[in-house]
Design an enzyme around this catalytic site. Sequence first.
Site, PDB file in Angstrom:
ATOM      1  N   GLU A   1      41.021   1.436   2.776  1.00 19.13           N
ATOM      2  CA  GLU A   1      40.158   2.174   1.648  1.00 19.13           C
ATOM      3  C   GLU A   1      39.789   1.245   0.314  1.00 19.13           C
ATOM      4  OE1 GLU A   1      41.530   6.542   1.989  1.00 19.13           O
ATOM      5  OE2 GLU A   1      43.036   5.361   1.270  1.00 19.13           O
TER       6      GLU A   1
ATOM      7  N   ALA B   1      49.645   1.442   7.800  1.00 18.83           N
ATOM      8  CA  ALA B   1      50.316   0.198   8.388  1.00 18.83           C
ATOM      9  C   ALA B   1      51.501  -0.117   7.744  1.00 18.83           C
ATOM     10  CB  ALA B   1      49.094  -0.883   8.048  1.00 18.83           C
TER      11      ALA B   1
ATOM     12  N   ILE C   1      43.299   4.558  14.755  1.00 13.32           N
ATOM     13  CA  ILE C   1      41.996   5.273  14.680  1.00 13.32           C
ATOM     14  C   ILE C   1      40.770   4.185  14.511  1.00 13.32           C
ATOM     15  CG2 ILE C   1      42.985   7.461  13.700  1.00 13.32           C
ATOM     16  CD1 ILE C   1      41.950   6.387  10.836  1.00 13.32           C
ATOM     17  N   GLY C   2      41.458   3.114  15.081  1.00 15.60           N
ATOM     18  CA  GLY C   2      40.334   1.843  14.778  1.00 15.60           C
ATOM     19  C   GLY C   2      40.985   1.002  13.892  1.00 15.60           C
ATOM     20  N   THR C   3      42.051   1.372  13.169  1.00 17.79           N
ATOM     21  CA  THR C   3      42.535   0.556  12.124  1.00 17.79           C
ATOM     22  C   THR C   3      43.445  -0.648  12.551  1.00 17.79           C
ATOM     23  OG1 THR C   3      44.203   2.295  12.401  1.00 17.79           O
ATOM     24  CG2 THR C   3      42.638   2.427  10.341  1.00 17.79           C
TER      25      THR C   3
ATOM     26  N   ILE D   1      49.065  -9.663   4.618  1.00 19.26           N
ATOM     27  CA  ILE D   1      47.944  -9.278   5.446  1.00 19.26           C
ATOM     28  C   ILE D   1      48.605  -9.503   6.821  1.00 19.26           C
ATOM     29  CG2 ILE D   1      45.713  -9.950   6.516  1.00 19.26           C
ATOM     30  CD1 ILE D   1      45.405  -8.644   3.715  1.00 19.26           C
ATOM     31  N   LEU D   2      48.691  -8.104   7.532  1.00 15.58           N
ATOM     32  CA  LEU D   2      49.381  -8.373   9.042  1.00 15.58           C
ATOM     33  C   LEU D   2      48.736  -8.967   9.991  1.00 15.58           C
ATOM     34  CD1 LEU D   2      50.896  -4.722   8.414  1.00 15.58           C
ATOM     35  CD2 LEU D   2      52.269  -6.954   8.389  1.00 15.58           C
TER      36      LEU D   2
ATOM     37  N   PHE E   1      38.700   8.467   9.361  1.00 19.05           N
ATOM     38  CA  PHE E   1      38.133   8.531   8.051  1.00 19.05           C
ATOM     39  C   PHE E   1      38.638   9.684   7.222  1.00 19.05           C
ATOM     40  CE2 PHE E   1      35.011   6.812  11.149  1.00 19.05           C
ATOM     41  CZ  PHE E   1      35.365   5.353  10.834  1.00 19.05           C
TER      42      PHE E   1
ATOM     43  N   THR F   1      41.843  -7.730  12.136  1.00 21.31           N
ATOM     44  CA  THR F   1      41.849  -6.241  11.793  1.00 21.31           C
ATOM     45  C   THR F   1      41.694  -5.912  10.350  1.00 21.31           C
ATOM     46  OG1 THR F   1      44.189  -6.193  12.183  1.00 21.31           O
ATOM     47  CG2 THR F   1      42.811  -5.807  14.104  1.00 21.31           C
TER      48      THR F   1
END
Lengths: 167, 729
Positions: free
Chosen positions: B690, B510, B466-468, B613-614, B242, B618
């Site tokens: 974000e 991303a 990082i969790g993304t 959107i990939l 973050f 997620t």
Amino acid sequence: MKTTLTVNGRSHEVDHDTRRTLLDTLRDDLDLPGTKKGCDHGQCGACTVLVNGQRVNSCLCLTAMHDGDEVTTIEGIGSPERLSALQKAFVEKDGYQCGYCTPGQIMSATAMLKEMRDGAPSYVSDDLDAAELSDAEMAERMSGNLCRCSAYPLIREAIAMAAEVEK
Amino acid sequence: MTDRFTMDEPQPRLLDETGQGVIGTPMDRPDGPQKVSGTAGYTADHPAPEGMAHGYLVRATIARGKVLKIDREGAMGLEGVLDVITDPRMTRNPAQGMAGEAPVQPADAVHYHGQPIALVVASTFEAARDAAQRLSVEYETEDAAVSPGNTRDTEVDDPETAGDFDAAWDSSEVTVDLNYTTPSHAAAAMEPHAAVAQWNGDAVELRGSLQMVRFNKKELADSLGIDASQVRILSPFVGGGFGSKLGIGPEAVAAAIASQKLGRPVRVVMTRQNVFDMILRRSETAQHVRLGATRDGRITAISHDDRVSNLDEEGFAEPVSQASQFLYGADGLSFTQTVARIAATPAGSVRAPGEAVGMVAFEAAIDELADKLGMDPLDLRLKNLPEKHPMDGRPYSARRLADCLTEGAELFGWDARWEAGSRREGDWLIGMGMSSAARSNVLVKSAARVRLTGDRAIVETDMTDIGTGSYAILNQIAAEMLGLSPDRVEVRLGDSDLPGASGSGGSFGASSAGSATFLAAKKIRAEIARKIGCSEEALTLQKGRARGDNREADLSGLVTEEIVAEAEIEGGKTAESHFSSGFGAHFAEVAVNEWTGEVRVRRMLGVMSMGRILNEKTARSQALGGMIWGIGTALTEDMQSDSRDGHVVTRDLANYHVPSHADVPGDMQVVFLEERDDWANPIQTKGIGELGISGAGAAVINAISHASGHRIYDIPALPDRVISSFGVK
Ligand code: FES
Ligand code: FES
């Protein structure tokens, strides 16, 4: 000093500093780093393990206090090749992001589901004798486990899904 | 050889043609089984290297001055203590994101309460902690202002303007002139900052919890006074960032110094309290919003001025009015920022710097303007969407804000909205609020390597997850491009020896690392086309088979020798010709307790258009996470410092209230509107991490006002503030 613990079914005698917490014993002495340290202060739940079947914050436990106790950690719940229903549900529902709080969430949820089965009520139970596994019950009972990634709704979906499977 | 690509023109949508059917799907994270079984190796999880010592950071307990003496001898007398390290190379605070150079190295100077001043190293964690807590330190103190309201040291920037704000303001028929405050915020990632350093000759290997390995490597090298080629950083799993792990932190530099001095590996894990003291916070803000409009609701004047703070020599200033500059049009716009220099934990990027707090105030002010005009806040927003960027005239690359607003309103049941303050259920007042969402989108230089042997591919980049969901989406991009099943693709991340990516920050990871992976895979496609003798355009790669011009072959037979391709992308002319941003709309329903002032969020909806959107799964998680941060911003998060010495008072998770399960309703919906941003990058994506937070807090704040009929100007809406907003009954 020496303490004997049974962790995930295996007995260990650990030689440790009197100040050692159960969390650090698990992570650093027994090489079980699945249990996480988020605050070392009982404020986040990342370190949740089961001691004699009950969920506790292992950072608040001194190893010395647990001679003869049975401890279950995330490693005792399932491995990547053999995941428990709850672990599978977390993967399927994306009940995590960074994954750091996840072992604690899963340990806490494992115990929470048993508490439900045992009929323990909570602050939000309408009927103290027959609490149902609603989203509100889960939210209340899981509130000791923080997730800064904020996967909360998906964590609860995962728990509900696993509870269904186990039925 | 690395192929270099600059984003100078809009790009064709190859990912819509490939047809493997992996891109965009809600694929489970490949790293999921490790995460749920406790086997994902975060920094401090790796088995302790032989002889590893434990370091514990000691903080300064004065706001400003000098360390005169540290009782090293006393500490060395304690059992297990190996050293008490002070070193001119130690750093004052983490590097700002993308600095690529050492942060301030203050030697014995103290610049804020909480600054790391020494590292106690011992053979056990317990001994290090004990000695650190007992360490006696003598200081020489200096006076320093610790809060932004009472420092004389302020820098007022030149206003950023378009049109003539003063004239527009003077001739506005309806105006609002409002002041807001927001407190400092902590990123509070669940994994505290950690580092394990080990030297091998004159080279150091650092396991760290870091977001931007390419930059961190240079920052660590510069801090230590060595060449970047002597540094290797490993950061394969990061327990949340973050923004707080963008730059190299004091724990990493201290671990490396200690390890070098002692000739053994050293691990330094910050305590939760260290994290609050020493890690960059989001600045508190004071915001002044002035909006003018014609009586029929055309916005004519927009001004959003702010005051933020930071420590000396930190170049970062929370860009509070960032989104206010391009959401709505007006005849005159003006934005002025003031930075107050204070002796306090320095400020830096925390998730959506700018929008996260700026939009709370700005979108609340828009709501209040709508009230004053007697307009539905939805209609006011819809009526004022500008044709072009209001400040510089650039066209928007792709913007479905109007669709997000209208579709969101419909899904949420906005038209059933009642008069403010008129609905109650027992002691609870019920309200609905909304906000626009916006977060500008960028492309950052990134490289990746893709290797293909038979029908197995490996993606390699120093990008982090990082969790993304980087492990998932880079897999999907490679699998889609090469016609492979995702289980035939392996993604290797977070190792500074791999090609340098953007890292995770500013929601650009991303798009940037993904584009580099795409381009490397595209190069492999060209090679395969050559092998089967067709043009690149004629090539189809699906299910492990290559086809083109009536020829076909299994990849396993065709690619017997590894094909390696590396590509690098960077931003170019499209960033100048077009303005790219994610857009959306947030809706919230809250219940406000009439007697206690408690606010409960009952449901939320976010409708967002953020390019391709990939991974639907997620992406949703990222968006949800952001929206929940919005709840925290609106209701609970409140980092407080002592007004005498500036020390962080709320320095643990019992006192700094991040949202918990019980704060978050189960009814949190996210809807993505289909979009491709051809001007953004060759995979047509925009940032996601974000946008979810940007505006979400405002929707909650506006819902509170709608429930009670009273406005809140000091955020968060703590119970006492909510009650006092009611006024005297
Ligand atoms: S580490 Fe034990 S509760 Fe946070
Ligand atoms: S998944 Fe990151 S803190 Fe919960």
